[in-house]
Design a protein around this motif. Structure first.
Motif, PDB file in Angstrom:
ATOM      1  N   ARG A 456       0.849  -1.185   0.000  1.00  0.00           N
ATOM      2  CA  ARG A 456       0.000   0.000   0.000  1.00  0.00           C
ATOM      3  C   ARG A 456       0.896   1.250   0.000  1.00  0.00           C
ATOM      4  N   ILE A 457       0.504   2.185  -0.857  1.00  0.00           N
ATOM      5  CA  ILE A 457       1.342   3.385  -1.002  1.00  0.00           C
ATOM      6  C   ILE A 457       0.550   4.634  -0.647  1.00  0.00           C
ATOM      7  N   ARG A 458       1.275   5.577  -0.061  1.00  0.00           N
ATOM      8  CA  ARG A 458       0.729   6.916   0.207  1.00  0.00           C
ATOM      9  C   ARG A 458       1.786   7.939  -0.250  1.00  0.00           C
ATOM     10  N   GLY A 463      -2.979  11.367  -1.821  1.00  0.00           N
ATOM     11  CA  GLY A 463      -3.713  10.208  -2.330  1.00  0.00           C
ATOM     12  C   GLY A 463      -3.167   8.906  -1.771  1.00  0.00           C
ATOM     13  N   SER A 464      -3.716   7.779  -2.273  1.00  0.00           N
ATOM     14  CA  SER A 464      -3.265   6.457  -1.828  1.00  0.00           C
ATOM     15  C   SER A 464      -3.493   5.448  -2.942  1.00  0.00           C
ATOM     16  N   GLY A 465      -2.866   4.303  -2.786  1.00  0.00           N
ATOM     17  CA  GLY A 465      -3.016   3.282  -3.819  1.00  0.00           C
ATOM     18  C   GLY A 465      -2.515   1.930  -3.340  1.00  0.00           C
ATOM     19  N   LEU A 466      -2.523   0.975  -4.263  1.00  0.00           N
ATOM     20  CA  LEU A 466      -2.119  -0.402  -3.975  1.00  0.00           C
ATOM     21  C   LEU A 466      -1.309  -0.911  -5.143  1.00  0.00           C
ATOM     22  N   TYR A 486      -4.186   3.691  -8.215  1.00  0.00           N
ATOM     23  CA  TYR A 486      -3.934   4.917  -7.443  1.00  0.00           C
ATOM     24  C   TYR A 486      -5.130   5.847  -7.574  1.00  0.00           C
ATOM     25  N   SER A 487      -5.458   6.530  -6.425  1.00  0.00           N
ATOM     26  CA  SER A 487      -6.524   7.542  -6.399  1.00  0.00           C
ATOM     27  C   SER A 487      -5.936   8.798  -5.802  1.00  0.00           C
ATOM     28  N   ASP A 489      -7.279  11.294  -4.356  1.00  0.00           N
ATOM     29  CA  ASP A 489      -7.856  11.709  -3.071  1.00  0.00           C
ATOM     30  C   ASP A 489      -8.150  10.512  -2.166  1.00  0.00           C
ATOM     31  N   GLY A 490      -7.743   9.335  -2.599  1.00  0.00           N
ATOM     32  CA  GLY A 490      -7.940   8.123  -1.801  1.00  0.00           C
ATOM     33  C   GLY A 490      -9.297   7.499  -1.953  1.00  0.00           C
TER      34      GLY A 490
END
Length: 527
Positions: A456-458, A463-466, A486-487, A489-490
């Motif tokens: 998992r990335i921030r 934003g955040s993603g996988l 990835y998004s 705004d999460g």
């Protein structure tokens, strides 16, 4: 004297003669034992049929009295050849064979018809004493008047269910001139008497027995016109009269027996399971009872070659005797053992189970009285036990306690192994770095170490993603590519995905992602 009678055998043959004598003695001693054993087995197998007298006693015919109308000719011709004396002697035997409760009406017929005795047959000597010492010297033979007197006796209100008319005469019908039954109107009065006899026959078993004592006697033909069921017993000589009178008595008792046994016709042996309603076969053996019942009221029954089995070869049944004898109306219970196990099914799961099986009964039902009477009294006993099959609901705990864990655990293990293989194949362990930077620059690239199968990335940009890996062939060589989701705004609504090959760059939602592998194939560091 014959000299050869004392001749002896040569000395050389004496040992053989002695041996032969010994063998003869042994055989004479052994054969009776063998014969008696065979006879004993036969007696067990085939019980001797009782005599008719024994059956009549068993039926208590003395409690079922019968009516006897005895018509004795005392005309002058009966003095010939000692006929009248013979009749008196044979009647003594005949009356002695009747039951004390039988009803006797004794009439003499000549010029007039005289009632000599009417009452119970308990005192044969007293009945005979009522007869005249000798027949009439002359006179007539009024057979029609004798028939009318006999029918009048059978028409009484307390008349019995079995009636016999016995006629003993040696002459023709010769009524006196003033008789109410003249020769000129024979057809008329026989028809009238026949109608009265038919009414008697509606409530009683009526049979006539005519015993002509001389050639030319016409009483039998006249009696048959009045009583259609008339049996002519014609003795070859006056000396045979006793045997023929005995036949009339035996036939009357047979008719009494027929009336008593009529209710048993067509009735046999019934069977029922009277053991526990749901016997438990968990241990492989269970006991129960089969009850056999005679449905007759008077007739004894025997079941031979009796056997019981369950169709198929899974369950066995034992304990049934070969022969079963039942008194009238008697019930006998036989304990049987059922062995085997109920089917646990294909899966063999541990469970409580019930199953209906059928006990198949076989055997031949008969009565020892059938051979006693033969065709004279058909008893019509059903040959089979009814019903031929008995339903029994067995219960048992079947299957193995280990079946369910094995049934559930083995597939679960297989599924787990499949999942592990799929996970290992589809989502490999990651290594190297993921470089993240804005597409248009302005920031220092961010390096994220890749470890495990999912990361998992921030990013610092927000934003955040996988990130996950996936195996892919490049030519003949397999390599790991990244699936980056990835998004900015999460939120899931703004998420986007892209595939990034090693040493390549992809853009997702305004950020550039690059997959870099270290020279050793391991992550070069951790963010």
């Amino acid at each position: 004297m014959n000299p050869t009678a004392h001749r002896t055998a040569p000395p050389a043959t004496r040992p053989a003669a002695v041996l032969l004598a010994v063998l003869v003695v042994v055989l004479l001693a052994v054969l009776p034992l063998v014969g008696s054993a065979t006879t004993a087995r036969a007696a067990v197998r085939d019980d001797p049929a009782p005599s008719r007298a024994e059956v009549f006693r068993a039926l208590s015919l003395e409690r079922q009295p019968a009516d006897y109308v005895v018509l004795v000719d005392v005309s002058g011709s009966m003095a010939k050849e000692g006929r009248y004396d013979t009749v008196r002697q044979t009647l003594r035997t005949f009356l002695g064979g009747l039951a004390p409760t039988d009803h006797v009406a004794l009439y003499t017929l000549g010029t007039t018809v005289v009632p000599r005795y009417i009452g119970a047959a308990a005192d044969p000597a007293g009945v005979l004493a009522a007869l005249p010492a000798a027949p009439e010297r002359n006179g007539y033979t009024d057979i029609g008047a004798a028939f009318e007197a006999g029918l009048r006796e059978l028409e009484r209100s307390e008349a019995l269910r079995v009636a016999s008319v016995v006629l003993l005469t040696d002459g023709e019908n010769e009524p006196p001139p003033d008789s109410a039954f003249p020769l000129s109107t024979t057809a008329g009065w026989t028809a009238a008497l026949h109608e009265r006899a038919a009414k008697v026959a509606t409530r009683a078993s009526l049979v006539g027995y005519a015993l002509p004592l001389a050639t030319g006697a016409t009483g039998a033909q006249l009696l048959r016109q009045v009583v259609p069921d008339t049996r002519e017993l014609a003795p070859s000589s006056i000396q045979d009269l006793g045997a023929y009178l005995q036949r009339a008595g035996d036939d009357t008792r047979l008719r009494q027996a027929r009336l008593l046994l009529a209710a048993d016709r067509g009735k046999g042996v019934s069977a029922a399971w009277t053991g526990p309603p749901s016997p438990d076969l968990t241990g492989g053996e269970v006991s129960g009872t089969v009850t056999f019942t005679s449905r007759t009221a008077k007739l004894p029954l025997t079941v031979r070659d009796l056997a019981v089995a369950v169709p198929g070869d899974v369950l066995g049944v034992s304990g049934m005797p070969d022969t079963l004898t039942l008194a009238p109306g008697e019930s006998r219970s036989v304990e049987v053992r059922i062995t085997g196990h109920l089917d646990a099914g294909r899966l063999g799961l541990r469970e409580s189970r019930q199953e209906e099986v059928r006990l198949r009964l076989s055997g031949t039902v008969s009565s020892p009285w059938q051979s006693t009477f033969g065709a004279d009294l058909p008893l019509e006993v059903p040959a089979a036990v009814d019903p031929a099959e008995l339903p029994v609901r067995l219960s048992a705990t079947v299957g193995s306690a280990a079946a369910l864990p094995l049934l559930v655990g083995v597939p679960a293990l297989v599924v787990l192994l499949v999942v592990l293989v799929l996970v290992r194949t589809r989502w490999p362990v990651l290594g190297g770095f993921l470089v993240v930077e804005p597409v248009f620059g302005g920031r220092v690239p961010e390096r994220i170490a890749l470890r495990g199968r999912r990361v998992r990335i921030r990013p610092m940009a927000g934003g955040s993603g996988l990130v996950r890996g996936r195996r892919k062939l490049f030519g003949r060589r397999e390599s790991v590519i990244l699936v980056v989701r990835y998004s900015p705004d999460g939120s899931a609504g703004r998420a986007s995905s892209a595939v990034c090959a090693p040493d390549r760059r992809v853009v997702v939602a305004g950020l550039a992602f690059s997959y870099q592998r270290s020279a050793a194939g391991r992550p070069g560091g951790v963010r």
